[in-house]
Motif scaffolding. Structure first.
Motif, short mmCIF file in Angstrom:
data_model
loop_
_atom_site.label_atom_id
_atom_site.label_comp_id
_atom_site.label_asym_id
_atom_site.label_seq_id
_atom_site.Cartn_x
_atom_site.Cartn_y
_atom_site.Cartn_z
N ASN B 193 0.98 -1.13 0.13
CA ASN B 193 0.02 -0.12 -0.10
C ASN B 193 0.75 1.25 0.01
O ASN B 193 0.57 2.39 -0.66
CB ASN B 193 -0.73 -0.05 1.23
CG ASN B 193 -2.06 -0.84 1.20
OD1 ASN B 193 -2.60 -1.27 -0.05
ND2 ASN B 193 -3.07 -0.94 2.07
N GLY B 223 -1.15 -2.93 -4.19
CA GLY B 223 -1.53 -1.65 -3.73
C GLY B 223 -2.73 -1.22 -4.80
O GLY B 223 -2.20 -1.20 -5.80
N MET B 225 -5.21 1.75 -5.95
CA MET B 225 -5.38 3.18 -5.66
C MET B 225 -6.64 3.39 -6.52
O MET B 225 -6.81 3.00 -7.60
CB MET B 225 -4.49 4.31 -6.40
CG MET B 225 -4.76 5.63 -5.87
SD MET B 225 -4.37 5.89 -4.14
CE MET B 225 -2.62 6.15 -3.95
N LEU B 230 -6.46 4.73 -1.58
CA LEU B 230 -5.85 3.32 -1.27
C LEU B 230 -7.16 2.75 -1.02
O LEU B 230 -7.97 2.93 -0.12
CB LEU B 230 -5.04 3.27 -0.18
CG LEU B 230 -3.71 3.56 -0.62
CD1 LEU B 230 -2.58 3.38 0.56
CD2 LEU B 230 -3.17 2.50 -1.59
N ARG B 232 -8.82 -0.25 0.91
CA ARG B 232 -8.33 -1.14 1.82
C ARG B 232 -9.33 -2.24 2.43
O ARG B 232 -8.83 -3.22 3.14
CB ARG B 232 -7.89 -0.42 3.10
CG ARG B 232 -6.96 0.79 2.82
CD ARG B 232 -6.74 1.44 4.32
NE ARG B 232 -6.04 2.52 3.93
CZ ARG B 232 -4.77 2.73 4.09
NH1 ARG B 232 -3.98 1.68 4.17
NH2 ARG B 232 -3.97 4.01 3.94
#
Lengths: 401, 401
Positions: B193, B223, B225, B230, B232
């Motif tokens: 991340n 990761g 975007m 980000l 999660r």
């Protein structure tokens, strides 16, 4: 800034009123953080344009100072009509909603083939929407917008269909084409996206900002809701699940690639294997053959059971991969066809859970939601409602400018 | 509403100034839609709190009415210091940035083991951050926040590590623990991340709101975007890629499950197969054995080549699945170790492209970004910068209230 704020305020208040059903002005202010004075100004405009209406509070309470009945605000159902259309294999399913989202009418119309020239399909959609409106005592031009769900790869923002099993051409500006025939705004999207929209608007995911819906018909679809917005990818063709690969150089798929999830779980994939079962009758109708295969599996035929079990294992693997990537709170498995029961079995869900990376938290909730084509159509109508609502607010801004 | 607007305005202007580098007030107003008067009020506050500063326009131009030099606004570098720490196998990599994001210092410190008791690791991180600050002529307490990247499953919002290969315990409140030892705010996140954050802040994805980064070290990280944020997941453990399954009931993975991508592409997976190659020396150091295997592959040893090729094929399959689901404009393959060159080969990228569903648009751009541990640490520092910036603005609001 002032104009932008006014527009933002209108959208925020309309959305909050829609979410609440009925709501007093003061609560609108509390929920949105918009001042009471601004709420009063904006709701006056929305009332004047007929998009919302005042109704007496259901508890019959009155204003203590002025002795008048207290009022709530709600969306004015009669403000607009929208239609939703689901294009399936050999059928159109349609639903008519008012501006509040109340269902006024629904109809189904058979299609005489499953693959269409784009123009011919737009003609049939138009005719069906006209019949839908007339059945409800309206005309086609009482409808403000039509949301259309179609299988395939769709760039919804541009109403552009890269590819669909229902069309005999690629790269079709289908929203524009349907709009021309309808004489109304039309909004096309991938059908699984619209199911996600319906689950979010009316279904099992009301108020859940992050969830995913997997749909199973002849293909496998995916709708991704992230933070209350459908995730569509950068070219509008994201959330492609049926053609993710579950086996390197695996079974041949209809798409021409190998090892796609669909090449293991779709009808044709089961039938390809079913030719080896004891009671295979390859001359029968495909849906009868599928039914025979699934029955044989249920009755303990080991070869049929093996075919069905493998499909379930690959389906579980694909679902677990989605769960690992998205870590969703909720996964909805949606479909109407009983023939896919085997993919919903507890053993499949359990296999999925075992393939999710283990942390000391509960795995995602998985719910099965069986529904008919009309619920898919309702997703189309919910999408149209959203877009038509935006158009109505845009008109207010244009008039003000 | 007024307080919320002020807070929103501060955040929007800080973010815009940071993005621009240097920017005149009037352009801030144009870019954010915030009125000139409000921009003047808010930037005066930010100046007063020392978070930004005025600098003469670089073109030396003067105000035509008042004859004074025109000024731009910029972030005041001296306002805050932040540190980034990357915890690797046997090493800590650290970087110190000022509030503008300028790198002031970087150091590396060896770790004497790869798995640590949480408390002992927090002690070592604290000691290393102290040395970092002192090397740059500061003290530990001049630092305003520390971003820490660690491999594993991390709920960044709560600073909670479900599991990490660097820790000997599960379910560790690592942000809190590190904060206690440091006497400073600490922010822990999954290392991949933070690479995505670094690519977005300083790297190949500046200004790209939607992209994905795949990192390759001893494990495979992801990761995501999405729209500049980000992604999660709902439990903070989304974007798990290394343990998505690429083979039903496939190779055994370190995680205890079967068929994970890592079980085909990680060091240990290659070594498991390498025991069958002609020049296998199982007594040698693992990194030498990997090197020998890759060299043998390059020199045409067919068994070694087969091991390496298979890893590449599975990697391509996993990447294609991500591309099908996310439809990203950009995929960055980031890593520092030359030993993974075979996963970056053109043949792998080409195999990935062939497994993405075909539409008449270009496939996603794939770029390879080789960088060192310091770039990972810089991701941690960028994350700390973001959080420390929020804390500074929160303080302004608290003081005002």
């Amino acid at each position: 800034m002032a104009v932008l704020q006014r527009e933002y305020g209108r959208r925020a208040l309309m959305s909050e009123i829609r979410k609440a059903g009925r709501i007093p002005r003061i609560e609108l202010s509390e929920r949105t953080g918009i001042s009471r004075a601004t709420v009063t100004t904006i709701t006056a405009e929305l009332l004047q344009h007929g998009l919302i209406e005042e109704v007496a509070r259901e508890d019959g309470s009155t204003d203590s100072r002025r002795g008048r009945p207290r009022v709530d605000l709600k969306i004015r159902g009669a403000a607009r009509l929208v239609a939703g259309v689901k294009i399936s294999h050999l059928k159109l399913s349609l639903v008519l909603l008012d501006f509040e989202g109340q269902q006024l009418e629904c109809i189904e119309r058979d299609l005489d083939q499953s693959v269409h020239a784009p123009d011919a399909l737009a003609v049939q959609v138009t005719q069906a929407v006209r019949e839908l409106a007339e059945t409800a005592g309206h005309t086609l031009h009482d409808v403000s917008g039509v949301g259309i769900g179609i299988a395939g790869v769709v760039d919804a923002e541009n109403g552009f269909v890269y590819w669909s099993p229902s069309l005999d051409a690629r790269n079709v500006e289908f929203s524009q084409l349907a709009s021309q025939h309808l004489g109304l705004p039309a909004f096309v999207d991938n059908d699984a996206n619209l199911v996600a929209f319906a689950e979010y608007s009316f279904g099992l995911a009301r108020g859940v900002p992050d969830f995913l819906v997997v749909t199973i018909e002849s293909g496998v679809g995916l709708g991704l809701m992230i933070d209350g917005e459908l995730y569509r990818g950068t070219r509008g063709c994201g959330a492609e699940f049926g053609h993710t690969k579950v086996h390197l150089n695996g079974a041949l798929c209809r798409c021409g690639q190998r090892g796609c999830l669909e090449a293991y779980v779709a009808d044709y994939a089961l039938l390809r294997e079913a030719t080896l079962t004891s009671d295979a009758d390859t001359s029968a109708d495909p849906s009868h053959r599928i039914e025979a295969l699934l029955n044989a599996g249920r009755n303990g035929d080991p070869t049929a059971r093996s075919v069905v079990d493998r499909a379930g294992q690959y389906f579980a693997m694909g679902l677990a991969n989605l769960a690992n990537i998205f870590d969703p709170a909720l996964i909805i498995l949606a479909g109407e066809q009983m023939q896919f029961d085997h993919l919903y079995e507890d053993a499949v869900i359990e296999a999925m859970r075992k393939s999710i990376i283990r942390v000391d938290r509960d795995p995602p909730e998985v719910v099965v939601h069986k529904w008919g084509n009309l619920m898919w159509a309702k997703g189309g109508a919910a999408y149209a409602l959203d877009r038509v609502s935006d158009l109505a607010l845009d008109e207010m801004s244009d008039n003000a400018a």
